[in-house]
Write an enzyme that holds these catalytic residues in place. Structure first.
Site, PDB file in Angstrom:
ATOM      1  N   LYS A 107       0.907  -1.115  -0.076  1.00 40.69           N
ATOM      2  CA  LYS A 107       0.073   0.103  -0.168  1.00 40.69           C
ATOM      3  C   LYS A 107       0.916   1.303   0.038  1.00 40.69           C
ATOM      4  O   LYS A 107       1.307   1.614   1.062  1.00 40.69           O
ATOM      5  CB  LYS A 107      -1.025  -0.093   1.282  1.00 40.69           C
ATOM      6  CG  LYS A 107      -2.258   0.922   1.037  1.00 40.69           C
ATOM      7  CD  LYS A 107      -3.057   0.585  -0.085  1.00 40.69           C
ATOM      8  CE  LYS A 107      -4.338   1.141  -0.375  1.00 40.69           C
ATOM      9  NZ  LYS A 107      -5.141   0.825  -1.338  1.00 40.69           N
ATOM     10  N   SER A 117      -8.250  -0.535  -5.405  1.00 37.94           N
ATOM     11  CA  SER A 117      -8.697  -0.156  -3.916  1.00 37.94           C
ATOM     12  C   SER A 117     -10.176   0.211  -3.616  1.00 37.94           C
ATOM     13  O   SER A 117     -10.911  -0.979  -3.746  1.00 37.94           O
ATOM     14  CB  SER A 117      -7.704   1.121  -3.456  1.00 37.94           C
ATOM     15  OG  SER A 117      -7.515   0.961  -1.973  1.00 37.94           O
TER      16      SER A 117
END
Length: 594
Positions: A194, A392
């Protein structure tokens, strides 16, 4: 008395200035109204496409949702066409006997890679009719060349440029600069890959992020070079060699020598060749028609008994739309959840296709949209069609669908969340500002940006982020019929190309919007007895302008009179200190899906 005259003349000047501004705004609205009325008045006339016409494609942009331009009546420039309609227009041109071929005239193509792939597939299908495709550019950008390489004849200006350079991904890091000002970003995340928060917590790229970027840009580059090589009947290594040698800056004859271009020619020479292909005399004008003219000249779609609704989810996912000057971006809000619910309650709609083109955003809003997808699925099929990027939060809203369709070059996955909160305790210390707090509970002042965050505070927020990640994993595992551990092994915030996402089970099929529509029809058992109703693909500039705030009015005026590059520069400068904070499920802030 002297002061009186100063005030008097200042007031007069203020009134005059305000009057000039009001007159400018009034003229702007008047011209826009005239343009709107004129376009509506002429809307009933269907333009006739004459024999031996050529579809002229010179659009540099194919967004999912188009913002209408009220000044188009001045320069007579054809407006952008939504990607879905551009593909439809190419299909119509293929079957129209009065259209002899296509003239690709695109120097720069401002679309993501998956959109370019979908357009290229439509052009390949057009060629199966036996009609010609001719491409020309003064200077080809890499993506415009990728699209144009499908042509039967490919021309380049002798003094032009073929912009094959390869793909690079740059990341700017702000951590050290922020620390100099006394600002510390409190970072909370789940997911090894991430990387959205890395610019605010590191001084250079992490190895995990470098690994995932290397993987997907190499995947994109291999796709680009192999497709070009196949169309140009050469080797992919030759295409890569052109880029590696920096031949973009070589003489244009090098592009001909490498079989990447058929011939060097000026625009007038290409037009002469097009006249020959359409049996036109040298003195005659070419019969060129645009994508929008092809669409306008086609018969209206016959409404059948069953309807498939196509809804569009484009842009960042936000909890609310905050309009600022120079911000004309399209956002996904809870209004999409309402649209999905309306489709679920409409008995005439037998299936839904959700077109997702989003890097993600608010985790909370993503959850609200996900819930409506789940509810709709209990009543009728829903299929997701992924565009350039559906990652996402963009994947969050897609994962519950009956089926997911992606392009090979779609960027998807990035299953992970993060929270980012600025702390200005260092700034306060430098300025000599002190803060005292009186509180009833241990964490009552949690979120005070002027005080350092305690270890207990960090632990509470990190737990909250981890709970959010667990919910994300649960949503995906339920939607994809996999265990949470299986999803976690391919999650951790990692981004995947659509082709790899198919292998690991994040998507079900490769293809574009048409593929998704056909799959929805199959799931709903409609056969061929259906018609497609597209959701909003255009933003009415005039309606938004008249109902806008003062900030939106400034945006509208600036956008009308500034060049595209000037306007984008202003937007970029303004957005730097105003990045969103809080819990996010999204890709890096400045991410562009190539």
């Amino acid at each position: 008395m002297k002061e009186f005259f100063k005030m008097f003349f200042a007031s007069v000047l203020g009134v005059i200035t305000a009057g000039v501004i009001l007159i400018c705004i009034s003229l702007f609205i008047t011209f826009a109204l005239i343009a709107s009325i004129a376009s509506k008045a002429g809307g009933g006339e269907i333009p006739k496409i004459e024999a031996n016409s050529i579809l002229h494609i010179d659009n540099g942009s194919f967004p999912e949702i188009v913002a209408t331009n009220p000044w188009s009546f001045i320069d007579q420039k054809d407006q952008d066409v939504p990607l879905s309609q551009a593909v439809e227009a190419i299909k119509l041109a293929k079957n129209n006997p009065n259209i002899s071929g296509i003239y690709l005239d695109i120097d720069d193509l401002a679309v993501g890679m998956a959109s370019a792939e979908e357009l290229r597939r439509a052009l390949q299908d057009f060629k199966s009719s036996g009609k010609f495709i001719v491409a020309y550019a003064d200077r080809y950008s890499q993506k415009s060349y990728y699209l144009s390489s499908i042509a039967d004849q490919l021309y380049l200006n002798p003094k032009g440029m073929l912009g094959l350079t390869g793909i690079a991904s740059q990341t700017m890091f702000y951590k050290d600069a922020l620390e100099k000002f006394g600002v510390k970003m409190e970072i909370f995340k789940v997911g090894t890959y991430k990387a959205a928060v890395e610019p605010f917590m590191l001084s250079e790229m992490s190895e995990a992020n470098r690994e995932q970027i290397t993987t997907y840009i190499n995947g994109l580059w291999n796709k680009i070079t192999s497709d070009i090589a196949e169309s140009r009947k050469t080797m992919a290594d030759s295409v890569k060699m052109f880029a590696d040698n920096g031949d973009m800056f070589n003489l244009t004859e090098r592009a001909v020598e490498m079989k990447l271009v058929d011939r060097l020619a000026y625009r007038t020479d290409v037009e002469t060749e097009l006249k020959k292909l359409t049996d036109r005399k040298e003195k005659d004008k070419l019969r060129l028609v645009s994508l929008s003219q092809v669409l306008a000249g086609s018969p209206a779609q016959k409404e059948k008994e069953n309807r498939i609704a196509v809804l569009f989810a484009e842009g960042e996912i936000t909890e609310e739309v905050i309009k600022r000057p120079f911000d004309t971006s399209i956002s996904i809000t809870q209004s999409l959840a309402r649209q999905i619910k309306e489709a679920a309650d409409d008995d005439d709609i037998k299936a839904v296709v959700l077109r997702v083109n989003s890097p993600g955003g608010s985790a909370f809003t993503s959850e609200q949209i996900w819930k409506q997808v789940v509810d709709l699925k209990t009543k009728k099929p829903i299929v997701v069609s992924m565009g350039d990027v559906a990652a996402s939060g963009g994947y969050y809203i897609a994962c519950a669908a009956n089926a997911i369709v992606a392009e090979r070059t779609t960027l998807t996955g990035s299953i992970g969340i993060f929270g980012m909160f600025p702390n200005f305790a260092g700034v306060a210390k430098k300025l000599g500002v002190n803060m005292n707090v009186v509180q009833t509970s241990k964490h009552a002042d949690l979120g005070n940006f002027a005080l350092p965050m305690t270890a207990d505070d960090r632990a509470i927020i990190q737990r909250y982020i981890e709970q959010g990640y667990d919910i994300f994993l649960t949503r995906v595992s339920e939607g994809r019929n996999r265990s949470k551990s299986q999803i976690d092994s391919i999650a951790q915030g990692r981004v995947w190309l659509g082709e790899k996402a198919l292998e690991i089970g994040l998507v079900d099929e490769l293809g574009g919007l048409e593929t998704a529509i056909k799959r929805a029809a199959t799931l709903a058992e409609l056969g061929d007895n259906y018609y497609v109703k597209y959701g909003k693909t255009k933003r009415n500039f005039l309606e938004e302008f008249l109902s806008s705030s003062s900030a939106e009015m400034k945006t509208a005026i600036m956008q009308a009179f500034l060049s595209k590059s000037e306007f984008e520069a202003l937007r970029t400068i303004q957005s730097v200190p105003m990045q969103p904070t809080g819990v996010q499920a999204r890709l890096p802030y400045s991410f562009i899906p190539y």
